[in-house]
Write a protein that holds these residues in place. Structure first.
Motif, mmCIF file in Angstrom:
data_model
loop_
_atom_site.group_PDB
_atom_site.id
_atom_site.type_symbol
_atom_site.label_atom_id
_atom_site.label_comp_id
_atom_site.label_asym_id
_atom_site.label_seq_id
_atom_site.Cartn_x
_atom_site.Cartn_y
_atom_site.Cartn_z
ATOM 1 N N VAL A 204 5.026 0.258 -9.223
ATOM 2 C CA VAL A 204 3.410 0.428 -8.677
ATOM 3 C C VAL A 204 2.756 -0.999 -9.090
ATOM 4 O O VAL A 204 2.156 -1.475 -8.252
ATOM 5 C CB VAL A 204 2.750 1.681 -9.312
ATOM 6 C CG1 VAL A 204 1.173 1.529 -8.973
ATOM 7 C CG2 VAL A 204 3.467 2.993 -8.948
ATOM 8 N N SER A 205 3.134 -1.372 -10.303
ATOM 9 C CA SER A 205 2.392 -2.793 -10.355
ATOM 10 C C SER A 205 3.060 -3.946 -9.667
ATOM 11 O O SER A 205 2.326 -4.845 -9.156
ATOM 12 C CB SER A 205 2.460 -3.142 -12.026
ATOM 13 O OG SER A 205 1.935 -4.205 -12.627
ATOM 14 N N TYR A 206 4.254 -3.776 -9.618
ATOM 15 C CA TYR A 206 5.075 -5.114 -8.937
ATOM 16 C C TYR A 206 4.640 -5.145 -7.459
ATOM 17 O O TYR A 206 4.206 -6.148 -6.964
ATOM 18 C CB TYR A 206 6.571 -4.737 -9.056
ATOM 19 C CG TYR A 206 7.433 -5.557 -8.247
ATOM 20 C CD1 TYR A 206 7.194 -6.926 -8.053
ATOM 21 C CD2 TYR A 206 8.531 -5.176 -7.454
ATOM 22 C CE1 TYR A 206 7.839 -7.923 -7.409
ATOM 23 C CE2 TYR A 206 9.275 -6.032 -6.790
ATOM 24 C CZ TYR A 206 8.990 -7.251 -6.819
ATOM 25 O OH TYR A 206 9.941 -8.198 -5.976
ATOM 26 N N TYR A 207 4.851 -3.896 -6.685
ATOM 27 C CA TYR A 207 4.349 -4.055 -5.326
ATOM 28 C C TYR A 207 2.880 -4.079 -5.125
ATOM 29 O O TYR A 207 2.304 -4.616 -3.991
ATOM 30 C CB TYR A 207 5.012 -2.769 -4.343
ATOM 31 C CG TYR A 207 6.315 -2.924 -4.674
ATOM 32 C CD1 TYR A 207 7.215 -3.827 -3.805
ATOM 33 C CD2 TYR A 207 7.175 -1.948 -5.209
ATOM 34 C CE1 TYR A 207 8.427 -4.142 -3.650
ATOM 35 C CE2 TYR A 207 8.496 -2.217 -5.354
ATOM 36 C CZ TYR A 207 9.154 -3.261 -4.394
ATOM 37 O OH TYR A 207 10.218 -3.180 -4.270
ATOM 38 N N TYR B 50 0.835 -1.251 0.079
ATOM 39 C CA TYR B 50 -0.014 0.017 -0.038
ATOM 40 C C TYR B 50 0.633 1.318 0.060
ATOM 41 O O TYR B 50 0.627 2.406 -0.642
ATOM 42 C CB TYR B 50 -1.057 0.164 1.360
ATOM 43 C CG TYR B 50 -1.764 -1.118 1.054
ATOM 44 C CD1 TYR B 50 -2.880 -0.998 0.124
ATOM 45 C CD2 TYR B 50 -2.004 -2.096 2.168
ATOM 46 C CE1 TYR B 50 -3.911 -2.198 0.235
ATOM 47 C CE2 TYR B 50 -2.906 -3.254 1.983
ATOM 48 C CZ TYR B 50 -3.884 -3.176 0.987
ATOM 49 O OH TYR B 50 -4.710 -4.503 0.961
ATOM 50 N N TYR B 51 2.002 1.431 0.700
ATOM 51 C CA TYR B 51 2.661 2.585 0.918
ATOM 52 C C TYR B 51 3.499 2.819 -0.434
ATOM 53 O O TYR B 51 3.689 3.833 -1.065
ATOM 54 C CB TYR B 51 3.637 2.523 2.107
ATOM 55 C CG TYR B 51 4.575 3.554 2.009
ATOM 56 C CD1 TYR B 51 4.541 4.590 2.033
ATOM 57 C CD2 TYR B 51 6.114 3.184 1.964
ATOM 58 C CE1 TYR B 51 5.583 5.849 2.232
ATOM 59 C CE2 TYR B 51 7.156 4.014 1.710
ATOM 60 C CZ TYR B 51 6.693 5.550 1.808
ATOM 61 O OH TYR B 51 7.698 6.293 1.828
ATOM 62 N N LEU B 52 4.309 1.932 -0.900
ATOM 63 C CA LEU B 52 5.198 1.996 -2.038
ATOM 64 C C LEU B 52 4.408 2.380 -3.355
ATOM 65 O O LEU B 52 4.775 3.123 -3.896
ATOM 66 C CB LEU B 52 5.793 0.540 -2.231
ATOM 67 C CG LEU B 52 7.154 0.541 -1.215
ATOM 68 C CD1 LEU B 52 7.858 -0.558 -1.540
ATOM 69 C CD2 LEU B 52 7.935 1.645 -1.145
ATOM 70 N N PRO B 53 3.209 1.744 -3.595
ATOM 71 C CA PRO B 53 2.553 1.808 -4.720
ATOM 72 C C PRO B 53 1.972 3.473 -4.812
ATOM 73 O O PRO B 53 1.924 4.140 -5.787
ATOM 74 C CB PRO B 53 1.390 1.082 -4.893
ATOM 75 C CG PRO B 53 1.914 -0.185 -4.174
ATOM 76 C CD PRO B 53 2.680 0.262 -3.243
#
Length: 334
Positions: free
Chosen positions: A82-85, A26-29
């Motif tokens: 964004v897609s990865y995490y 949630y934070y990284l994207p």
């Protein structure tokens, strides 16, 4: 040789890190998404202005252009993260793209540090040694400085490439970042990057800042627009070094150290969580860089307004304009 000793995290390490799944999901994207939107729009506009509007080029313009290109290259990789995490935290794009996106982050990080250091040195010369200002503002010096920066940068981060790789664990693929490799392999290299790639430039920027403040605090022309801008630019650069780059380097070192020593799971979880927070913070230097383009001088502001057909806002393009007047005039153009 380096590839033979690459590190595969132990089961205990992976289980300990699983507590950070929610933060990564949630934070990284969200953080990377914000940086992407602001960075793409801002840097495309900045590059367009420097290429199409800012002529003749000065040394500072060339440095700023290289900074915007480095930022744009980095932010263009962020949708991948964004897609990865945000989806499954499983890497599906292969090892080449893993190396590319991880390399782009460090290219931007240490490229920004070196370019901002060059900008501080040039501003120092302009303010403290004004008789040399005309010479150092020549575009040849800017081109030479950028060539040296990219050469040093290549020497600093090319050894990282073998460390970025994809590993498989329980049918899940992970694109390893620098700090997740074998700590025995990256410990001294990480310290070398921290000292030469960050601490030495920080000392140089700090010395430039102190000298500029001393000059501006005395002398008959301490309120001149050019010198005030030089002070503001140096302050912003110093803030970038402290707010964006310092937490990342400290927490990266602690992250590597936590994998090298026998530590408790709670300690490792806390360090890993803090390290995750620091990664987008390091990328947020692009926000400060966008502010630097405006602080660099009135010509950029005029070029920005003219790009959106507000040429009439400035009847005297080369005159020094008060910031309040600029804001009021810009508002009338909307």
């Amino acid at each position: 040789m380096m590839g033979e000793s690459l590190y595969v995290p132990k089961d205990d390490d992976l289980n300990c890190s699983n507590i950070d799944t929610l933060m990564k999901k949630y934070y990284l994207p969200v953080a990377y998404g914000i940086i992407f939107i602001v960075g793409v729009v801002g840097n495309i506009i900045a590059i367009t202005i420097y290429v199409a509007k800012m002529r003749p080029w000065k040394s500072s313009s060339i440095i700023m252009l290289n900074l915007a290109i480095a930022d744009l290259l980095y932010v263009l990789t962020l949708p991948i993260f964004v897609s990865y995490y945000g989806n499954s935290d499983s890497w599906t794009l292969g090892e080449f793209m893993c190396k590319f996106v991880r390399f782009a982050f460090h290219l931007n990080l240490y490229g920004s540090i070196l370019l901002l250091t060059c900008l501080s040195i040039f501003r120092y010369i302009v303010v403290v040694h004004p008789l040399r200002a005309a010479k150092v503002q020549n575009k040849t010096w800017g081109m030479l400085a950028c060539f040296i920066v990219w050469f040093i940068l290549a020497m600093e981060i090319i050894p990282m490439l073998p460390m970025f790789r994809v590993i498989e664990k329980n049918e899940t693929f992970t694109c390893l970042d620098f700090a997740s490799n074998d700590p025995a392999t990256i410990w001294w290299y990480g310290w070398l990057l921290t000292v030469l790639g960050y601490l030495v430039p920080l000392v140089i920027v700090s010395m430039c800042y102190i000298s500029i403040v001393r000059v501006l605090a005395s002398g008959p022309h301490m309120q001149s627009a050019y010198r005030v801008r030089a002070r503001r630019i140096t302050v912003v650069i110093l803030l970038v070094f402290i707010l964006c780059f310092l937490p990342y380097h400290i927490l990266r070192t602690l992250r590597v150290d936590s994998q090298q020593r026998k530590v408790g799971c709670l300690y490792m979880k806390n360090i890993h969580a803090a390290y995750i927070i620091s990664r987008p913070m390091a990328g947020m230097n692009t926000f400060f860089n966008l502010g630097l383009y405006t602080l660099a001088g009135d010509q950029f502001q005029q070029a920005f307004l003219s790009l959106f057909h507000c040429r009439r806002c400035f009847s005297h393009p080369k005159s020094s304009v008060n910031m309040a007047v600029i804001e009021n005039t810009a508002s009338s153009c909307r």
